[in-house]
Enzyme design. Structure first.
Site, PDB file in Angstrom:
ATOM      1  N   CYS A  21       0.818  -1.216   0.000  1.00  0.00           N
ATOM      2  CA  CYS A  21       0.000   0.000   0.000  1.00  0.00           C
ATOM      3  C   CYS A  21       0.853   1.270   0.000  1.00  0.00           C
ATOM      4  O   CYS A  21       0.622   2.195  -0.779  1.00  0.00           O
ATOM      5  CB  CYS A  21      -0.983  -0.002   1.157  1.00  0.00           C
ATOM      6  SG  CYS A  21      -0.245   0.026   2.807  1.00  0.00           S
ATOM      7  N   HIS A  77      -2.183   1.033   6.991  1.00  0.00           N
ATOM      8  CA  HIS A  77      -2.665   0.960   5.608  1.00  0.00           C
ATOM      9  C   HIS A  77      -2.922   2.374   5.109  1.00  0.00           C
ATOM     10  O   HIS A  77      -3.301   3.263   5.872  1.00  0.00           O
ATOM     11  CB  HIS A  77      -3.940   0.126   5.503  1.00  0.00           C
ATOM     12  CG  HIS A  77      -4.315  -0.196   4.099  1.00  0.00           C
ATOM     13  ND1 HIS A  77      -3.547  -0.996   3.286  1.00  0.00           N
ATOM     14  CD2 HIS A  77      -5.368   0.206   3.349  1.00  0.00           C
ATOM     15  CE1 HIS A  77      -4.128  -1.079   2.088  1.00  0.00           C
ATOM     16  NE2 HIS A  77      -5.233  -0.359   2.108  1.00  0.00           N
ATOM     17  N   HIS A  89      -5.928   1.747  -3.797  1.00  0.00           N
ATOM     18  CA  HIS A  89      -4.899   1.269  -2.875  1.00  0.00           C
ATOM     19  C   HIS A  89      -4.431  -0.106  -3.318  1.00  0.00           C
ATOM     20  O   HIS A  89      -5.018  -0.719  -4.212  1.00  0.00           O
ATOM     21  CB  HIS A  89      -5.438   1.207  -1.442  1.00  0.00           C
ATOM     22  CG  HIS A  89      -6.594   0.275  -1.265  1.00  0.00           C
ATOM     23  ND1 HIS A  89      -6.575  -0.768  -0.373  1.00  0.00           N
ATOM     24  CD2 HIS A  89      -7.805   0.204  -1.879  1.00  0.00           C
ATOM     25  CE1 HIS A  89      -7.731  -1.420  -0.425  1.00  0.00           C
ATOM     26  NE2 HIS A  89      -8.489  -0.852  -1.333  1.00  0.00           N
TER      27      HIS A  89
END
Length: 102
Positions: A21, A77, A89
Site C-alpha cells: 500500500c 494501511h 490502494h
C-alpha cells in the site's frame, strides 16, 4: 493511477512487479505530484509535507490512512482518495484496486 489497477500485492513492493500500500502511494505521489514520501504508511501519516484534513473535506489525491487488522493499533494501511467515497490502494488479497471508504 488507473494504469496500475490489477498489479499484484507484494510486501515492501514499490514497482510494477508488485506494490504494497505505501509503495503504491509513494510511486503515485512521486510520479504525479513530485513529492518523495517515505515507504511506510505510518511514516507517510507523519510526513511534514502533508496537511491533515477531515474526512468531509477529502478531495482527489488526498491520502486516507487506516488502522486495520486484529489489533487496530497505529497506522498500517494507506490509499489515495478518488471521489464519491472511493479510494485506490494496494490490498493484500487483490493488488491495486478501487474500494469504498465504507
Amino acid at each position: 493511477m488507473e494504469k496500475y489497477l490489477g498489479i499484484r500485492y507484494q510486501r515492501a513492493g514499490n514497482s510494477t512487479k508488485g506494490f504494497d500500500c505505501s509503495g503504491f502511494v509513494k510511486q503515485i505521489y512521486s510520479e504525479i505530484f513530485g513529492i518523495d514520501l517515505p515507504h511506510q504508511s505510518s511514516e507517510q501519516n507523519m510526513s511534514s509535507v502533508l496537511t491533515r484534513v477531515s474526512s468531509d473535506e477529502l478531495t482527489i489525491g488526498d491520502l486516507v490512512f487506516f488502522s486495520a487488522g486484529r489489533n487496530k493499533k497505529g497506522i498500517n494501511h494507506v490509499g489515495i482518495y478518488l471521489s464519491d467515497g472511493k479510494f485506490i490502494h494496494s490490498a493484500r488479497s487483490k493488488g491495486v484496486v478501487v474500494s469504498n471508504l465504507e
